[in-house]
Scaffold this motif. Structure first.
Motif, PDB file in Angstrom:
ATOM      1  N   ARG B 174       0.135  -1.701   0.028  1.00  0.00           N
ATOM      2  CA  ARG B 174       0.061  -0.128  -0.190  1.00  0.00           C
ATOM      3  C   ARG B 174       0.928   1.165  -0.347  1.00  0.00           C
ATOM      4  O   ARG B 174       0.605   2.219  -0.608  1.00  0.00           O
ATOM      5  N   SER B 179       0.432  -2.123  -6.188  1.00  0.00           N
ATOM      6  CA  SER B 179      -0.837  -3.320  -5.985  1.00  0.00           C
ATOM      7  C   SER B 179      -1.247  -4.519  -6.376  1.00  0.00           C
ATOM      8  O   SER B 179      -0.864  -4.803  -7.229  1.00  0.00           O
ATOM      9  N   SER B 212       1.933  -6.066 -12.774  1.00  0.00           N
ATOM     10  CA  SER B 212       0.719  -5.607 -13.206  1.00  0.00           C
ATOM     11  C   SER B 212      -0.215  -5.865 -13.323  1.00  0.00           C
ATOM     12  O   SER B 212       0.117  -6.878 -14.519  1.00  0.00           O
ATOM     13  N   THR B 416       0.822   0.175 -12.772  1.00  0.00           N
ATOM     14  CA  THR B 416       0.601   0.471 -10.947  1.00  0.00           C
ATOM     15  C   THR B 416      -0.703   1.122 -10.753  1.00  0.00           C
ATOM     16  O   THR B 416      -2.276   0.659  -9.953  1.00  0.00           O
ATOM     17  N   SER B 419      -4.023   0.030 -12.273  1.00  0.00           N
ATOM     18  CA  SER B 419      -4.563  -1.011 -11.974  1.00  0.00           C
ATOM     19  C   SER B 419      -4.857  -1.283 -10.852  1.00  0.00           C
ATOM     20  O   SER B 419      -6.028  -2.108 -10.290  1.00  0.00           O
ATOM     21  N   ALA B 420      -5.487   0.379 -10.329  1.00  0.00           N
ATOM     22  CA  ALA B 420      -6.148   0.303  -8.551  1.00  0.00           C
ATOM     23  C   ALA B 420      -7.432   0.806  -8.883  1.00  0.00           C
ATOM     24  O   ALA B 420      -7.894   1.715  -9.662  1.00  0.00           O
TER      25      ALA B 420
END
Lengths: 236, 927
Positions: B174, B179, B212, B416, B419-420
């Motif tokens: 985090r 991720s 990722s 990343t 991908s969040a």
């Protein structure tokens, strides 16, 4: 018949150099794309050419206004070679970004501002050639071709004087797409050998390229304009 | 000192700014003046000032002022954001011989009207400055100049991971924005316990990027267990990517050269020529910085095609936005208004494509409340190459060469980030993830690459993950050693991991045999493109990165690419309604038709399409806009080189509203739509390929994954049924917004299918504009009661009237027959039936041809179903009376429905509307 040698000048960001080369080839010229850096390194390449094309695109990404950077490079480095080319009476054409460049170098009158719409526009237009001094548009039948520009609104402090001098070479017919003064789409210099225009006749050199061809309402080929220029270069 | 440059007369940007301010609810703003500002770090003396002004100000168009304004709002770029305008000013100054001083640029605004100070600030924050890349201040602003003397911090940190417990591992993921999930963190910790040391920060970031979702497609490769609604396991689902690949293998089309490998799918329909095709998404970046996000989305997908060693020739775009009339008070916190996202995204797409000189040939624009917080931006590219031996791949001893743009802090951790999940703070924290595009640099790389044939053994683009992904991928199995300090930088001061992971745009990585390196350098010099060797491919299978003498990364490429544990996921499958429906009642079909034509999804997109150059290259034979007044939408587009007799068609299929009801049938329907569109313009249905692009919510929610799995299954079945293999695809998951209310808002399941097919005769194409009164209109295909997800349902909110259209049993027989008719010149015009059904299709044909229509017989017993149902596989075809008999005998499922007229009316049994009214509804010009 001899094929006049045509230099198609391309700066970083020029992107219609191949299209206009194709058109020149069809029109009977021998086109050669010359990168700006090559011209700056060797201005003598102009000597062997009979025609010069300043091609369309987004030279230097239109930074500081369309055509500004390219015109600075030309004016400061090969200004004499260019004016010499024109003084010899060899035909020169600047299309779209090339038109913007030629106005900023002072080879053509006026300037090109942002379209009235405020944004880039791509659409087909119809052009007519009024009687003028221009060697590229002499007895030119009306033609149809696309525009593709964001800064194509022609401005000039005295358009009546420009027309009276025979320097208005092309007008938009029926529909003025960008708010150009007096529907002016193209102008020439005082000698008539240098033409600048915003639309792209090089994208209508085959009947298949007209959007209404299948409807049977296709207008004149842009190829004719290049044929006029090639004929002039050949017979001059 | 500073120069403020104003337009004489109204600035072209002022009108749009005022409209945007009104849309934000500030309706009492009466005008917004805008001017450009150029800042110089050092004082210039008098002669220089005068000369500079003649360079920067065009007296016919502009005025310049050197005084410092004390009123208004000003913006300037944040440190580290690329400033191409400043670079141009410096270049211009050098050209005319002025001294070299640091330059920055900005904008000056004056807001007119009775606007309070608070409202001024609100305008500055929400409209005038995009705080992801700009800051604002009351005039005069102090700009940030690039510090040309910053020194690089060449340190590398080791991150303790080997002995962390689960909580600490997740906390680490985090904190660093990795991720990664727990299983992946365990795999990394385990690997470094084996290596006997802690990972460096560069290694950890590299693993996070490579693993990722964006780069490794964890969900599409995952083992998926299907469960019942009560959690009982009911079976195993084959990994989604394998399903797609298997379906392509099973179709075994001879014209597919390469599928699902490398950067793009490759096909060959003509001996000696191959086409590469690819579509990508750039959703998250476009949400926070619409212009830069979509701009670099286009640039990125063009590089994908370059990375497949093809020369780009056309681009496409599909855009999904929230409603542009969304009331300002309904806008979620931290989200840009859909109107601003729309205008920024369209400007970004237009800017990149127009400047790089590629025609934007096909696309779609969709609007739905589900896209307010998560707009979707799909960009595609097609390229051409002479078929040659495939590139052999990097050989030991080859140089690792980076070509194109310089490296800066742009887009750090983009892979990343994408991908969040987004939330209200995303725009603040993700600023560094935004990339800035420079299409001219990419254009020069394209030109240089065109002259580099035979000079390299492998090529790939620098996309998500930057050099770490590009070099990491190329080094797979062979190994490489590079020194990141050799990379040309935009400005000094970057740390090793920043150089290695930067997503600065317009860079390609090549493997170059040392003997060819001088030749490549010569080509690059001719075109003014930078190319630099960073190291060599080694042959020992290990990836090593140095910063000068300092080792910052040493990774076994097998672990980097194959060390990620396969994800195990759970899916609950949807239960869509598949029964019989009764058609809804339509009291006033004429009014419904007008409302449908005016619906944002169906209405004319001319104002968007005209912003894109679709004429450059002179090869766009069927354009996106066609007809008597060039304002009808073509079904597909056709590209044919001026010197060729053949070409290819591109069609798009997308329907998220079907997806909300029945994802599997949606997949069939959008494959059908894409294929239908290319067949309708004259492409050969036996020579079509497909691309898939999935934009979905969070797949860790079992119901979301179940919908995705069913859509993939539908894709594979449809590909088989149409004989059209998938050659490439991309998924963008986690398109969700976590609201401040704690609720998650996912996008509707949005599957975009791009079909590309061979057009055997470029002079034999068809468009939807009606040609001549007296011709006969036919419907090809049957109509059923299919209203689920239809635009009729969208308009009236009437649910429960039928299903999402069922897959066709034998579409190819129908499409082949229609293709023969087109090839024989027996089709005057043709339009596929999609959103809004038959009534909308007929109206669009009348609009495009400016001719009337008299429909005498409806193709379904129920008029509402006949007019507005959205069954797959249907066309309206115009034929001459002389061809009617041939057509009915040779094209199956055909029925005569009416004739073309010149009375200016579109007449259906019992009602009629004038073509002029339909034009007004379609174009929004009705008063």
């Amino acid at each position: 018949m001899t094929r006049p040698q045509a230099i198609v000048l391309a700066a970083p960001g020029t992107n219609r150099d191949h299209d206009v080369s194709f058109a020149l080839g069809l029109a009977g010229a021998e086109p050669r794309i010359v990168l700006l850096a090559e011209l700056l390194a060797n201005p003598a390449v102009l000597r062997d050419a009979q025609m010069l094309v300043v091609a369309g695109g987004f030279s230097y990404a239109d930074a500081l206004g369309a055509g500004r950077m390219w015109s600075l490079e030309l004016a400061h480095n090969v200004g004499d070679a260019l004016t010499g080319f024109v003084a010899e009476g060899k035909p020169v054409i600047g299309i779209c970004n090339g038109f913007q460049v030629l106005t900023r170098t002072g080879l053509l009158p006026g300037a090109l501002g942002h379209n009235q719409s405020g944004s880039f526009q791509c659409e087909w237009v119809r052009l007519e050639a009024p009687a003028s001094r221009c060697v590229w548009t002499r007895d030119l039948p009306s033609l149809e071709c696309p525009i593709a520009h964001g800064e194509g609104r022609y401005v000039h402090p005295d358009p009546d004087a420009l027309a009276a001098a025979g320097q208005v070479a092309l007008r938009y017919e029926g529909h003025n797409p960008n708010g150009s003064l007096d529907d002016i789409a193209g102008v020439c210099d005082e000698s008539g050998v240098v033409l600048g225009l915003m639309p792209h006749p090089e994208n209508h050199v085959l009947p298949r390229q007209h959007p209404r061809r299948a409807r049977g309402t296709a207008g004149g080929l842009g190829l004719t304009l290049f044929e006029r220029g090639v004929a002039y270069a050949r017979e001059r | 000192m500073r120069l403020t440059i104003r337009s004489k007369g109204e600035d072209p940007r002022a009108g749009a700014l005022l409209a945007d301010a009104h849309a934000l609810g500030l309706t009492h703003v009466t005008a917004i003046d805008v001017a450009d500002v150029v800042f110089f770090a050092d004082e210039l003396h008098g002669d220089h000032v005068a000369e500079l002004e003649t360079v920067l100000v065009d007296p016919l168009l502009q005025t310049g002022s050197w005084s410092v304004p004390l009123e208004g709002i000003e913006t300037s770029l944040l440190p580290g954001v690329t400033d191409p305008a400043a670079t141009a000013v410096q270049l211009a100054m050098a050209t005319v011989g002025l001294p070299d001083v640091p330059v920055a640029t900005g904008k000056h605004y004056v807001v007119h009207g009775p606007v309070s100070a608070v409202e001024q600030q609100s305008l500055a924050r929400r409209l005038l400055a995009n705080q992801v890349i700009e800051r604002w201040a009351h005039a005069p602003i102090e700009p940030h100049f690039i510090d040309a003397h910053a020194t690089a911090d060449r340190t590398v940190d080791h991150v303790a991971i080997r002995d962390l417990d689960d909580d600490a591992l997740m906390a680490l993921s985090r904190e660093r924005g990795l991720s990664l999930d727990l299983a992946e963190l365990h795999a990394i910790a385990e690997h470094y316990r084996g290596v006997g040391r802690e990972p460096t920060d560069v290694e950890l970031e590299t693993l996070a990027q490579t693993w990722s979702e964006h780069c490794s497609h964890k969900t599409f490769r995952a083992r998926i267990t299907a469960v019942d609604d009560d959690g009982t396991e009911v079976g195993e689902i084959t990994p989604l990517l394998r399903q797609l690949r298997d379906s392509t293998d099973a179709i075994n089309a001879p014209y597919v050269v390469s599928s699902f490998v490398g950067n793009a799918g490759i096909v060959s329909w003509v001996p000696g020529i191959t086409l590469a095709v690819k579509a990508e998404t750039h959703n998250h970046p476009s949400a926070i910085e619409p212009f830069g996000g979509s701009n670099t989305g286009v640039g990125g997908v063009i590089r994908d095609v370059m990375g497949a060693a093809h020369h780009p020739i056309a681009v496409t775009d599909i855009l999904c936005f929230g409603p542009t009339d969304l009331p300002a008070d309904q806008l979620p916190e931290g989200v840009l208004h859909p109107r601003l996202i729309e205008s920024g995204v369209i400007a970004g797409v237009a800017d990149y494509g127009n400047k790089i000189g590629l025609p934007n040939i096909a696309g779609a624009v969709l609007y739905d409340p589900g896209y307010v917080a998560n707009p979707l931006v799909y960009a595609g590219c097609i390229g051409v190459a002479s078929a040659a031996e495939p590139l052999p791949g990097p050989q030991p001893g080859d140089l690792v060469v980076v070509m194109g743009g310089r490296t800066g802090r742009d887009g750090l951790r983009g892979a990343t980030f994408s991908s969040a999940t987004m939330d209200a703070t995303t725009g603040d924290v993700a600023g560094a993830s935004v990339q800035i595009g420079d299409p001219i640099v990419e254009k020069l790389v394209i030109d240089a690459m065109a002259e580099c044939h035979g000079l390299y053994t492998a090529v790939t683009d620098c996309g998500a993950g930057g050099l770490s992904s590009a070099v990491g991928e190329m080094a797979e199995g062979v190994g490489a050693e590079v020194d990141v300090t050799l990379a040309p930088l935009k400005y000094p001061g970057l740390r090793p991991w920043e150089i290695w992971l930067s997503e600065a745009q317009e860079r390609m990585v090549f493997a170059v045999p040392p003997a060819q390196w001088p030749a490549m350098l010569a080509v690059c010099a001719r075109h003014g493109v930078e190319a630099t060797s960073l190291g060599t491919f080694t042959g020992d299978g290990v990836l090593r990165v140095r910063a000068g003498d300092l080792n910052v990364l040493e990774l076994d490429t097998h672990f980097l690419h194959d060390g990620r544990p396969q994800r195990s996921m759970v899916a609950t499958l949807p239960h869509p309604f598949r029964g019989l429906g009764t058609p809804p009642i339509c009291a006033d079909p004429a009014a419904t038709l007008r409302e449908l034509l005016a619906h944002p999804n169906i209405a004319s997109k001319e104002r968007v399409v005209r912003r894109y150059d679709h004429e450059i290259r002179g090869a766009t034979v069927v354009r996106p806009l066609v007809g008597a007044e060039h304002d009808g939408h073509a079904d597909g587009v056709v590209v044919a080189e001026p010197s060729d007799t053949h070409g290819f068609a591109v069609g798009i299929g997308v329907n998220p509203w079907f997806g909300l009801h029945d994802p599997e049938r949606m997949a069939h329907a959008v494959v059908d739509e894409a294929v239908r569109n290319v067949v309708a313009v004259g492409a050969d249905p036996d020579r079509a390929v497909l691309l898939d692009n999935f934009s979905w919510g969070d797949p860790r929610r079992p119901s979301t994954l179940g919908e995705l799995a069913m859509a993939v299954q539908g894709c594979c079945h449809a590909a088989h049924r149409y004989g059209a293999p998938f050659v490439s695809g991309k998924d963008s998951l986690n398109n969700e917004y976590l609201g401040s209310d704690g609720q998650r808002h996912a996008v509707p399941p949005t599957l975009v299918i791009t079909a590309m097919a061979h057009v055997p005769d470029a002079d034999c194409t068809v468009t939807p504009d009606l040609r001549a009164a007296g011709n006969v209109l036919l419907q090809v295909g049957h109509t059923s009661v299919d209203f689920a997800g239809s635009h009729f349902e969208l308009l009236y909110g009437t649910e429960g009237h039928g299903t999402v259209p069922a897959p066709l049993l034998d579409p190819l027989t129908r499409y082949r027959a229609l293709h023969v008719a087109i090839r024989e010149g027996r089709v005057q015009s043709c339009h596929d039936l999609s959103e809004g059904g038959l009534a909308v299709a007929v109206a669009e044909m009348a609009i495009a041809g400016r001719l009337g229509v008299r429909i005498g017989s409806l193709p379904h017993a129920n008029p509402t179903a006949a007019l507005f149902s959205e069954t797959n596989g249907r066309f309206v075809v115009e034929v001459t009376p002389a061809d009617l008999e041939w057509f009915v005998q040779n094209v199956p499922d055909t029925s005569v429905i009416g004739t073309v007229t010149d009375d200016g009316m579109v007449t259906f049994p019992g009602w009629s509307v004038s073509v002029a009214d339909l034009v007004d509804a379609f174009t929004g010009s009705a008063s």
